[in-house]
Design a protein around this motif. Structure first.
Motif, PDB file in Angstrom:
ATOM      1  N   ARG A 174     -18.041  -5.722  11.843  1.00 54.52           N
ATOM      2  CA  ARG A 174     -17.279  -6.248  12.978  1.00 54.52           C
ATOM      3  C   ARG A 174     -16.287  -7.326  12.555  1.00 54.52           C
ATOM      4  O   ARG A 174     -15.160  -7.387  13.068  1.00 54.52           O
ATOM      5  N   ALA A 175     -16.694  -8.196  11.643  1.00 51.98           N
ATOM      6  CA  ALA A 175     -15.789  -9.264  11.205  1.00 51.98           C
ATOM      7  C   ALA A 175     -14.561  -8.686  10.524  1.00 51.98           C
ATOM      8  O   ALA A 175     -13.449  -9.197  10.685  1.00 51.98           O
ATOM      9  N   LEU A 176     -14.745  -7.623   9.750  1.00 51.23           N
ATOM     10  CA  LEU A 176     -13.614  -6.983   9.081  1.00 51.23           C
ATOM     11  C   LEU A 176     -12.628  -6.433  10.098  1.00 51.23           C
ATOM     12  O   LEU A 176     -11.413  -6.632   9.983  1.00 51.23           O
ATOM     13  N   PHE A 177     -13.134  -5.741  11.109  1.00 55.53           N
ATOM     14  CA  PHE A 177     -12.244  -5.096  12.073  1.00 55.53           C
ATOM     15  C   PHE A 177     -11.709  -6.066  13.116  1.00 55.53           C
ATOM     16  O   PHE A 177     -10.823  -5.704  13.898  1.00 55.53           O
ATOM     17  N   ASP A 182      -2.574  -7.189   8.669  1.00 53.01           N
ATOM     18  CA  ASP A 182      -1.297  -7.415   7.997  1.00 53.01           C
ATOM     19  C   ASP A 182      -1.470  -7.751   6.522  1.00 53.01           C
ATOM     20  O   ASP A 182      -0.505  -7.984   5.813  1.00 53.01           O
ATOM     21  N   ASP A 183      -2.710  -7.775   6.069  1.00 56.11           N
ATOM     22  CA  ASP A 183      -3.042  -8.038   4.673  1.00 56.11           C
ATOM     23  C   ASP A 183      -3.348  -6.695   4.016  1.00 56.11           C
ATOM     24  O   ASP A 183      -4.189  -5.938   4.510  1.00 56.11           O
ATOM     25  N   PRO A 184      -2.702  -6.359   2.887  1.00 55.47           N
ATOM     26  CA  PRO A 184      -2.970  -5.057   2.256  1.00 55.47           C
ATOM     27  C   PRO A 184      -4.443  -4.833   1.935  1.00 55.47           C
ATOM     28  O   PRO A 184      -4.944  -3.711   2.087  1.00 55.47           O
ATOM     29  N   ALA A 185      -5.146  -5.897   1.490  1.00 59.18           N
ATOM     30  CA  ALA A 185      -6.571  -5.742   1.175  1.00 59.18           C
ATOM     31  C   ALA A 185      -7.374  -5.445   2.429  1.00 59.18           C
ATOM     32  O   ALA A 185      -8.321  -4.648   2.403  1.00 59.18           O
ATOM     33  N   VAL A 186      -6.995  -6.084   3.543  1.00 60.50           N
ATOM     34  CA  VAL A 186      -7.680  -5.834   4.814  1.00 60.50           C
ATOM     35  C   VAL A 186      -7.421  -4.407   5.273  1.00 60.50           C
ATOM     36  O   VAL A 186      -8.342  -3.685   5.681  1.00 60.50           O
ATOM     37  N   ARG A 187      -6.170  -3.989   5.212  1.00 64.50           N
ATOM     38  CA  ARG A 187      -5.841  -2.622   5.625  1.00 64.50           C
ATOM     39  C   ARG A 187      -6.610  -1.598   4.797  1.00 64.50           C
ATOM     40  O   ARG A 187      -7.115  -0.602   5.331  1.00 64.50           O
ATOM     41  N   HIS A 188      -6.692  -1.839   3.504  1.00 63.66           N
ATOM     42  CA  HIS A 188      -7.418  -0.910   2.633  1.00 63.66           C
ATOM     43  C   HIS A 188      -8.900  -0.870   3.001  1.00 63.66           C
ATOM     44  O   HIS A 188      -9.492   0.216   3.121  1.00 63.66           O
ATOM     45  N   ALA A 189      -9.499  -2.058   3.192  1.00 64.43           N
ATOM     46  CA  ALA A 189     -10.925  -2.113   3.534  1.00 64.43           C
ATOM     47  C   ALA A 189     -11.185  -1.442   4.878  1.00 64.43           C
ATOM     48  O   ALA A 189     -12.165  -0.703   5.045  1.00 64.43           O
TER      49      ALA A 189
END
Length: 287
Positions: A174-177, A182-189
């Motif tokens: 849940r914290a990830l989503f 807007d962060d490439p690492a976040v988008r990838h995860a």
């Protein structure tokens, strides 16, 4: 670990180059990361074995570096868990366990991470596979939506696991989503991790938690605090939970794990402090 903890704490991996100069010494040499990792944490997710089987010599090096009390939650290789009928993968499972034999009791629990396509109609496969490894401590992660619908399919899964003392891995993304993408690492995860309801189960003496956070450890804390309370409660009941902390690309995973332990010590003051691999390592969450 400097002192024995009543629970297991760790990260997805010990081999993270970004930890050099922070969690690890700046002059860390090739092959030394595991020896430093085990000074702070007493468990690790075996993600590496999901993607590729290690060489025999590699397993031997792990055995020499891991303390006897360390726990390596080895994931079954994806060709076993994700390709075809589990009943046709029994010999491959035995071969994998034979490969890891030098680690002995440190391989516990064995993790079976099933794909989203593994649904209720395949529970007979899972039952047969669990019978095959009945002598092992096992934890299973499911991702099919039917196993999160609180219907007959989920109850059937839970009965199967509970009857055998097999843990259902608690995945919390849940914290990830909750992060802006807007962060490439976040988008990838976010593209790789499942977005599923949380099931905080304890079917054995060792509940399993995988917390997938975002890149802002302060922002993660609101999602983490309920797990601090849950884990503290399990420990007070005499259980020995496993807690693994992730962040996007895992650059901050060690900091997130240290932060979790610091929060848990506020709830359970008798817990010992963790020793970081370098004496002057920054405070949790700052590297």
């Amino acid at each position: 670990m400097p002192q024995r903890l009543p629970y297991r704490l760790g990260c997805p991996s010990w081999n993270e180059p970004a930890w050099r100069g922070g969690f690890y010494p700046a002059d860390l040499r090739q092959g030394e990361s595991l020896g430093h990792y085990v000074r702070a944490f007493n468990a690790v997710e075996g993600n590496t074995t999901f993607h590729a089987r290690p060489a025999v010599a590699t397993v031997q090096r792990w055995a020499e570096a891991m303390p006897e009390d360390f726990r390596f939650c080895a994931k079954l290789p994806r060709d076993i868990s994700h390709e075809g009928d589990l009943r046709e993968r029994l010999q491959a499972t035995q071969d994998f366990l034979a490969l890891l034999a030098p680690l002995g009791a440190r391989v516990a629990p064995l993790w079976l991470q099933l794909p989203a396509g593994f649904g209720p109609e395949r529970l007979d496969e899972l039952e047969a596979w669990l019978e095959h490894v009945a002598a092992r401590e096992v934890a299973v992660e499911v991702r099919h939506p039917a196993f999160f619908a609180r219907g007959t399919e989920e109850r059937a899964l839970n009965r199967l696991l509970h009857a055998r003392g097999v843990e259902r891995i608690c995945l919390d993304s849940r914290a990830l989503f909750a992060c802006a993408a807007d962060d490439p690492a976040v988008r990838h995860a976010q593209s790789k991790k499942p977005r599923l309801p949380v099931r905080a189960t304890a079917f054995s003496s060792s509940p399993q938690v995988r917390f997938i956070g975002g890149p802002d450890l302060e922002a993660n804390q609101g999602w983490l605090l309920p797990w601090v309370e849950r884990v503290a409660g399990w420990i007070e009941r005499g259980l020995a939970p496993y807690v693994f902390l992730h962040t996007p690309d895992n650059r901050l995973a060690a900091g997130q794990a240290l932060r979790f332990h610091a929060l848990l010590r506020e709830r359970l003051p008798d817990l010992p402090e963790l020793r970081t691999p370098v004496a002057d390592a920054p405070q949790p969450g700052l590297f």
